[in-house]
Design an enzyme around this catalytic site. Structure first.
Site, PDB file in Angstrom:
ATOM      1  N   LYS A 137       0.839  -1.195   0.000  1.00  0.00           N
ATOM      2  CA  LYS A 137       0.000   0.000   0.000  1.00  0.00           C
ATOM      3  C   LYS A 137       0.878   1.250   0.000  1.00  0.00           C
ATOM      4  O   LYS A 137       1.875   1.331   0.724  1.00  0.00           O
ATOM      5  CB  LYS A 137      -0.899  -0.038   1.239  1.00  0.00           C
ATOM      6  N   SER A 212      -9.418   1.655   2.959  1.00  0.00           N
ATOM      7  CA  SER A 212      -8.537   2.452   2.128  1.00  0.00           C
ATOM      8  C   SER A 212      -7.475   1.631   1.399  1.00  0.00           C
ATOM      9  O   SER A 212      -6.682   2.160   0.638  1.00  0.00           O
ATOM     10  CB  SER A 212      -7.847   3.512   2.991  1.00  0.00           C
ATOM     11  N   SER A 236     -10.105  -0.832   6.834  1.00  0.00           N
ATOM     12  CA  SER A 236      -9.410  -0.601   5.572  1.00  0.00           C
ATOM     13  C   SER A 236      -8.714  -1.806   4.969  1.00  0.00           C
ATOM     14  O   SER A 236      -8.321  -1.766   3.810  1.00  0.00           O
ATOM     15  CB  SER A 236      -8.391   0.534   5.742  1.00  0.00           C
TER      16      SER A 236
END
Length: 547
Positions: A137, A212, A236
């Site tokens: 990420k 996210s 997330s």
């Protein structure tokens, strides 16, 4: 890397164009080039990789992490061959879902060559993850690379060192092959930013991949990665895992390293944010956790709990006792979620597992506490970072900060009050859990499956466990069936929020998309929930074709 510029003096659109151009350039340098995505994409892009790649790429990228680790350790596959295959598939995944910020092919192939040379010389792997490609990420720092955390104004922020988790994984032999998209503010259950646009769900591009860590969810679903690193402060990791039909684990806080990431939420330590894995398999999650914890990261990051990995075995002197949270008392889950819960509980009962109806305990209070602690500065830091570049607020950024009545600038006394409320609630919930004596809790991941864009406004099925710091494990169960999935209640709504979310159910649009569930344990029971799911997965099965 492109020359530095002053974001405050440039239109945000120019910076976004530069960001996307840089990303596209890293993909264009791949040799041989990856197949081009069709100019006009279908709604469901899951089958396109099988149509566009030759068998040699598919044979590697369809393997699960445990199969790859085994083949690499035995010398049946080279690190270069595996890395090259996943670079190709990650590049195509970007064209299908807009899930990457950067392809790391030069450094990944260099690392793979080093690993192959080591294996050739020593006739053994360098560590437990030797040659395994792992996606990352974007907000986790790589030395010398940008770390935007979704803000245009952070385009020139460059990490000074690798995040601690990357250092640990590198030592185990991992290869980092790409970085994935994040949303503006990092606080959406959607992945959309003004830098990169919207990341779409590979099963239906009109739906969100989640957030996210939505770039990770889409990429892992498309097998552009078999194991990726996400983060979770409200859902997330678990939201993208469920939305995209893969496995995901939100660990207990302070078990995995967190040093060296970019994260702007002021006062973020009021709610512990954790890093954790998304994977194409359940075993992939355990491989990831065990490799890191076995390295004893607490020796260099003192905040971490010095707790070794403990293999869990189910009890032999009594049946497992699994609680089921059918709804949280606020928003009733959509029909496919309830069907998945019923399917699993029926299988559990048939195999001598005790199933207990577990009532919710003041989940509305939990959200009030949590959302008051998310932004103790009243959202000032985020507003400033958005204002610096004059980029527009994304809809879900406005919702979580501007439209959230609990977001207020807190005095020291008010902050202390909410801390007291948090600890009191944690104690009350522990007593509630004790009352039912369950080993783990089966529950929804959200009120529905992957939502339509900009509608993911109900976090409580995941954020509840962030407040309590309970680990949560998401796994795929089935897909939506528009014929089978019907409301079977009397239409009585639980709340105004329930009425709103009931209207979001769309059997035609959601037909065929993944349905995931969540298994929750108490603090530091990460191994236990993995062990329980490993024990039961053979007979609960999965009705999803994940390839």
């Amino acid at each position: 890397m492109a020359p530095k510029s002053d974001p405050s003096r440039r239109p945000w659109q120019d910076i976004a164009q530069e960001a996307q151009g840089y990303r596209d350039e890293t993909i264009a340098r791949l040799s041989p080039p990856a197949p081009q995505a069709p100019a006009v994409l279908p709604k469901d892009v899951m089958k396109l990789p099988q149509q566009l790649f030759k068998q040699d790429i598919l044979a590697i990228t369809e393997l699960l992490p445990e199969e790859l680790v085994s083949s690499l350790a035995a010398g049946h596959l080279s690190a270069v061959a595996v890395t090259s295959a996943f670079l190709q598939r990650a590049a195509l995944s970007q064209g299908l879902t807009n899930c990457l910020t950067e392809l790391l092919h030069e450094r990944a192939l260099q690392r793979a060559k080093e690993l192959d040379a080591y294996f050739e010389k020593h006739k053994r792997p360098i560590g437990p993850l030797h040659g395994l490609p792992i996606s990352v990420k974007e907000h986790i720092g790589f030395q010398g690379l940008r770390c935007t955390t979704g803000y245009v104004s952070h385009w020139e922020v460059v990490s000074k060192e690798d995040g601690h988790i990357l250092q640990v994984l590198h030592a185990t032999g991992a290869v980092f092959h790409c970085r994935t998209t994040v949303p503006q503010t990092m606080m959406h259950l959607e992945t959309d930013s003004n830098l990169y646009g919207v990341t779409t769900n590979p099963y239906n591009r009109d739906l969100t991949a989640g957030g996210s860590s939505g770039g990770e969810g889409a990429l892992v679903a498309l097998r552009g990665s078999c194991l990726g690193i996400g983060s979770d402060v409200g859902g997330s990791i678990r939201s993208p895992a469920a939305n995209c039909g893969v496995y995901g684990l939100k660990p207990t806080a302070f078990r995995l390293p967190t040093d060296g990431w970019g994260y702007m939420m002021a006062g973020a330590d009021t709610v512990e944010t954790v890093l954790g894995p998304l994977s194409t398999s359940l075993e992939g999650l355990e491989i990831f956790m065990k490799a890191i914890i076995d390295s004893e990261p607490w020796l260099t990051e003192p905040a971490l709990i010095p707790m070794p990995w403990r293999t869990y075995s189910v009890p032999h002197d009594r049946p497992l006792r699994i609680g089921v949270l059918w709804h949280d008392g606020i928003v009733r889950p959509h029909p496919p979620i309830t069907r998945a819960l019923r399917t699993i509980t029926e299988s559990l009962k048939k195999h001598n597992i005790e199933v207990v109806n577990f009532p919710p305990y003041l989940h509305d209070e939990a959200w009030a506490i949590l959302s008051s602690l998310y932004y103790p500065d009243g959202g000032e830091a985020d507003a400033e970072d958005i204002a610096k570049s004059r980029e527009p607020w994304r809809p879900l950024s406005e919702w979580i900060i501007k439209e959230n009545p609990c977001v207020k600038k807190l005095t020291v006394g008010e902050l202390a009050y909410w801390f007291e409320e948090r600890e009191a609630y944690r104690k009350e919930y522990a007593l509630h859990w004790n009352k039912y004596g369950i080993d783990a809790l089966l529950c929804p991941v959200g009120p529905g499956v992957a939502p339509k864009h900009n509608t993911a406004k109900y976090w409580s099925y995941t954020s509840q466990w962030n407040l309590l710091d309970y680990p949560g494990l998401v796994f795929p169960v089935c897909t939506v069936d528009k014929e089978a999935d019907k409301w079977d209640d009397d239409g009585k709504v639980l709340s105004g929020l329930d009425e709103e979310h009931r209207k979001l159910w769309d059997p035609e649009e959601f037909h065929g998309v993944p349905v995931g569930l969540q298994l929750v344990g108490r603090r530091f029971e990460d191994e236990k929930i993995l062990g329980i799911l490993e024990h039961v997965k053979g007979f609960i099965g999965s009705h999803m074709n994940l390839s």
